[in-house]
Design a protein around this motif. Structure first.
Motif, PDB file in Angstrom:
ATOM      1  N   ALA A 134       3.583   2.833   0.252  1.00 23.00           N
ATOM      2  CA  ALA A 134       2.432   3.220  -0.571  1.00 23.00           C
ATOM      3  C   ALA A 134       1.686   2.010  -1.099  1.00 23.00           C
ATOM      4  O   ALA A 134       0.448   1.991  -1.137  1.00 23.00           O
ATOM      5  N   VAL A 135       2.425   0.981  -1.509  1.00 26.44           N
ATOM      6  CA  VAL A 135       1.794  -0.230  -2.045  1.00 26.44           C
ATOM      7  C   VAL A 135       0.976  -0.921  -0.963  1.00 26.44           C
ATOM      8  O   VAL A 135      -0.176  -1.321  -1.182  1.00 26.44           O
ATOM      9  N   MET A 143      -7.173   0.743  -2.767  1.00 26.85           N
ATOM     10  CA  MET A 143      -7.054   1.929  -3.619  1.00 26.85           C
ATOM     11  C   MET A 143      -5.601   2.063  -4.070  1.00 26.85           C
ATOM     12  O   MET A 143      -4.700   1.412  -3.540  1.00 26.85           O
ATOM     13  N   LYS A 144      -5.366   2.897  -5.058  1.00 30.18           N
ATOM     14  CA  LYS A 144      -4.005   3.162  -5.509  1.00 30.18           C
ATOM     15  C   LYS A 144      -3.435   4.351  -4.730  1.00 30.18           C
ATOM     16  O   LYS A 144      -4.110   5.369  -4.544  1.00 30.18           O
ATOM     17  N   VAL A 145      -2.205   4.195  -4.285  1.00 31.87           N
ATOM     18  CA  VAL A 145      -1.503   5.278  -3.592  1.00 31.87           C
ATOM     19  C   VAL A 145      -0.276   5.612  -4.431  1.00 31.87           C
ATOM     20  O   VAL A 145       0.735   4.920  -4.382  1.00 31.87           O
ATOM     21  N   GLU A 146      -0.378   6.679  -5.210  1.00 34.02           N
ATOM     22  CA  GLU A 146       0.663   6.997  -6.194  1.00 34.02           C
ATOM     23  C   GLU A 146       1.220   8.404  -6.047  1.00 34.02           C
ATOM     24  O   GLU A 146       2.225   8.738  -6.670  1.00 34.02           O
ATOM     25  N   LEU A 148       1.665  12.156  -3.355  1.00 33.43           N
ATOM     26  CA  LEU A 148       1.709  12.639  -1.978  1.00 33.43           C
ATOM     27  C   LEU A 148       0.299  12.847  -1.442  1.00 33.43           C
ATOM     28  O   LEU A 148       0.012  12.515  -0.281  1.00 33.43           O
ATOM     29  N   GLN A 149      -0.592  13.368  -2.252  1.00 31.90           N
ATOM     30  CA  GLN A 149      -1.964  13.558  -1.807  1.00 31.90           C
ATOM     31  C   GLN A 149      -2.629  12.226  -1.492  1.00 31.90           C
ATOM     32  O   GLN A 149      -3.396  12.103  -0.531  1.00 31.90           O
ATOM     33  N   ASP A 150      -2.296  11.198  -2.288  1.00 29.74           N
ATOM     34  CA  ASP A 150      -2.804   9.852  -1.998  1.00 29.74           C
ATOM     35  C   ASP A 150      -2.303   9.367  -0.645  1.00 29.74           C
ATOM     36  O   ASP A 150      -3.042   8.716   0.112  1.00 29.74           O
ATOM     37  N   GLN A 151      -1.032   9.636  -0.345  1.00 29.94           N
ATOM     38  CA  GLN A 151      -0.475   9.242   0.949  1.00 29.94           C
ATOM     39  C   GLN A 151      -1.246   9.891   2.094  1.00 29.94           C
ATOM     40  O   GLN A 151      -1.555   9.227   3.098  1.00 29.94           O
TER      41      GLN A 151
END
Length: 445
Positions: A134-135, A143-146, A148-151
Motif C-alpha cells: 500500500a505504501v 496518493m494515500k492508500v489506507e 481496501l477501496q484505496d487498494q
C-alpha cells in the motif's frame, strides 16, 4: 531432467532474509531453477542496512547477457534496482515476462531506489505484473492508500497510468482484520483474503511473494492462480518467521518444503507402527469394539490443521483368533476422533505428536499409572448437548480448564451409545511403542 529457469535481478542481502539469494531459495523450493543478477551488495542484518555497494550498470548488463546466452529464461523478478542506469539496462536487456517488486524503501527506512522517475520510465514498461504494498502504491501514484477501496483504486490507476497488464496491491500495510491483496487485470478486480498473522518476523515477504509469482508463471500457471499460490506460500512463510538475530527476522519460505519432508517421515513412522501392531501377539487386548486408530502429526510447532495429522484410513482392526490388521492407507486430513483430539491437544498446549485410542479397562488404567503417566477421568455425561463433531475439543477444553494441563492418559467410562475409552498421547512414535510394549508385557502376565 529439465526445469523452467527464472532470473532474479536485485540486491544481495548479507543477512539472508531478502534479495536475490532469497529469491533463488524460493524458486528452487517450488521446482524451478533460479539464476541471479546482482545490482548491489548490502551489509545488513535483522537490525537494518549498514552499507550498500552499488554494482556498476555495465557489470549488471554483462551478468544478464551472460545468463541469457546460455539459459532459456521463462520469467524474471526484479527487486532492488538502485539507479536509472541499472533500470535502463533491465529495460534494454530483458526479453521475458517480468514480475516487478518496487522495493522503494527497506523495512528500516533505507531508500533503495534513487530515481523514481527512471523506475516509471524504464521498469514499469517492462513489467508484466507489479506487486507494490500500500505504501509503495501510494508513492507511485502520489496518493494515500489506507483502505481496501484505496487498494482497488490504486490498482486501476497503476494499470491505466503505466500500462502494466497486471497489478497486485498488497494489503499487509492496510489496517483491517484480514490481509487482502487486490489483483487487477484491466477488466476484473480479484480480492485474495487471508487471516492477518501476528508474527513480527516478516523480513523478505515482498521478495517471497514476487519470486513465487515468477516461479508459478514459469511453471505455466495463469496469473490469477500464480498470485493465489504465491500468497499461500508467503502466508506460510510469515506464520513460521525465524526468530534469529535481535531485530526483525526473516520469513521462512522453506516451510512448505520442510512440511512435505516431515509428512514423508510421518508416513514412514506409521508403517513402522503398523508392523509393531501386527507382530505384537497381545495387541488385540487393547482394541475396543469401535476399533482403534493412531493419529501422528508432523512437528507440533508446524501443525496448522487436521491436514498436518495422519491416521490409518481403515483403522486398527481386531479380527478372529487374536489377529490385528492395520487398515492402510495412511491418510492426512482424515477427520477421525483421534486426529481431532490430537489437534485439540496441540492447539491447547503445543506438544504431543502421537495419540491412540484403546479399550477401557480399570486394570489398563492402573498399568498406565504404574508406567508413570498422569491419568484423568472425563465424565461424558457432563458434555453439553448439541456438540456433534466437537466432542474431542470439548474433552480437551474440559480437562485443561480443570487441571491447567492435558495429562497423557484421558479416559471415560462411557454412557448410553458411547463406548468407554482410554486415550493415550505421547511426544513421539517411539515413546508410544515403548509405552504400549510395557503395557502389553504387564497385561500378558
Amino acid at each position: 531432467m529439465k526445469k523452467p529457469v527464472v532470473m532474479a535481478i536485485g540486491g544481495f542481502d548479507s543477512g539472508g532474509g531478502a534479495g536475490v539469494e532469497s529469491d533463488i531459495k524460493v524458486l528452487e523450493s517450488i521446482g524451478v531453477h533460479g539464476v541471479g543478477a546482482i545490482t548491489a551488495v548490502t551489509a545488513q542484518n535483522t537490525l537494518g542496512i549498514k552499507h550498500v555497494t552499488v554494482v556498476d550498470h555495465n557489470s549488471l548488463r554483462k551478468q544478464i547477457e551472460t545468463l541469457l546466452e546460455d539459459f532459456k529464461v521463462s520469467s524474471g523478478k526484479t527487486g532492488m534496482i538502485v539507479n536509472g542506469e541499472q533500470m535502463k539496462v533491465v529495460f534494454e536487456a530483458v526479453n521475458f515476462p517480468l514480475v516487478v517488486d518496487p522495493v522503494i524503501y527497506a523495512k528500516d527506512g533505507t531508500k533503495l531506489i534513487e530515481d523514481l522517475e527512471a523506475f516509471k520510465k524504464f521498469l514499469l514498461p517492462r513489467a508484466t505484473v507489479i506487486t507494490p504494498n500500500a505504501v509503495e502504491a501510494g508513492i507511485l501514484l502520489g496518493m494515500k492508500v489506507e483502505t481496501l477501496q484505496d487498494q482497488i483504486t490504486a490498482s486501476k490507476l497503476i494499470h491505466e497510468r503505466f500500462s502494466v497488464p497486471y497489478v497486485v496491491v498488497k494489503g499487509g500495510h492496510v489496517k483491517s482484520s484480514e490481509s487482502v491483496d487486490v489483483l487487477y487485470d484491466g477488466k476484473e478486480v480479484i480480492q485474495l483474503s487471508s487471516p492477518r498473522l501476528p508474527g513480527r518476523n516478516t523480513h523478505g515477504t515482498g521478495s517471497i511473494f514476487a519470486s513465487s509469482i515468477a516461479g508459478m508463471l514459469a511453471k505455466g500457471f495463469p496469473m490469477k492462480e500464480a498470485v493465489r499460490r504465491a500468497k499461500s506460500i508467503t502466508e506460510e512463510s510469515i506464520r513460521y518467521g525465524l526468530e534469529i538475530g535481535r531485530g526483525i527476522g526473516p520469513a521462512d519460505p522453506m516451510v512448505p518444503l520442510e512440511k512435505i519432508a516431515m509428512k514423508a517421515g510421518v508416513m514412514k513412522d506409521m508403517e513402522i507402527f503398523a508392523e509393531f501392531v501386527e507382530r505384537e501377539k497381545n495387541f488385540y487386548l487393547l482394541v475396543p469394539e469401535v476399533q482403534s486408530n493412531l493419529a501422528h502429526s508432523i512437528d507440533p510447532k508446524y501443525v496448522t490443521g487436521i491436514e498436518d495429522i495422519a491416521t490409518f484410513r481403515g483403522r486398527i482392526i481386531r479380527e478372529w483368533g487374536g489377529r490385528v490388521r492395520v487398515g492402510f492407507p495412511v491418510a492426512f486430513g482424515y477427520p477421525t476422533h483421534t486426529a481431532r483430539l490430537l489437534l485439540s491437544i496441540i492447539n491447547k498446549q503445543g506438544v504431543g505428536d502421537t495419540l491412540i485410542n484403546i479399550r477401557y479397562d480399570p486394570k489398563i488404567v492402573e498399568l498406565l499409572k504404574r508406567i508413570g503417566y498422569e491419568v484423568v477421568e472425563v465424565h461424558r455425561e457432563l458434555e453439553p448437548q448439541g456438540q456433534e463433531g466437537k466432542t474431542m475439543s470439548w474433552i480437551v477444553d474440559h480437562v485443561y480448564e480443570s487441571l491447567g494441563k492435558i495429562p497423557n492418559v484421558i479416559f471415560d467410562r462411557g454412557m448410553i451409545g458411547k463406548e468407554a475409552m482410554i486415550r493415550l498421547w505421547t511426544s513421539s512414535i517411539e515413546e508410544m511403542m515403548e509405552s504400549l510394549t510395557s503395557l502389553l508385557r504387564e497385561i500378558g502376565k
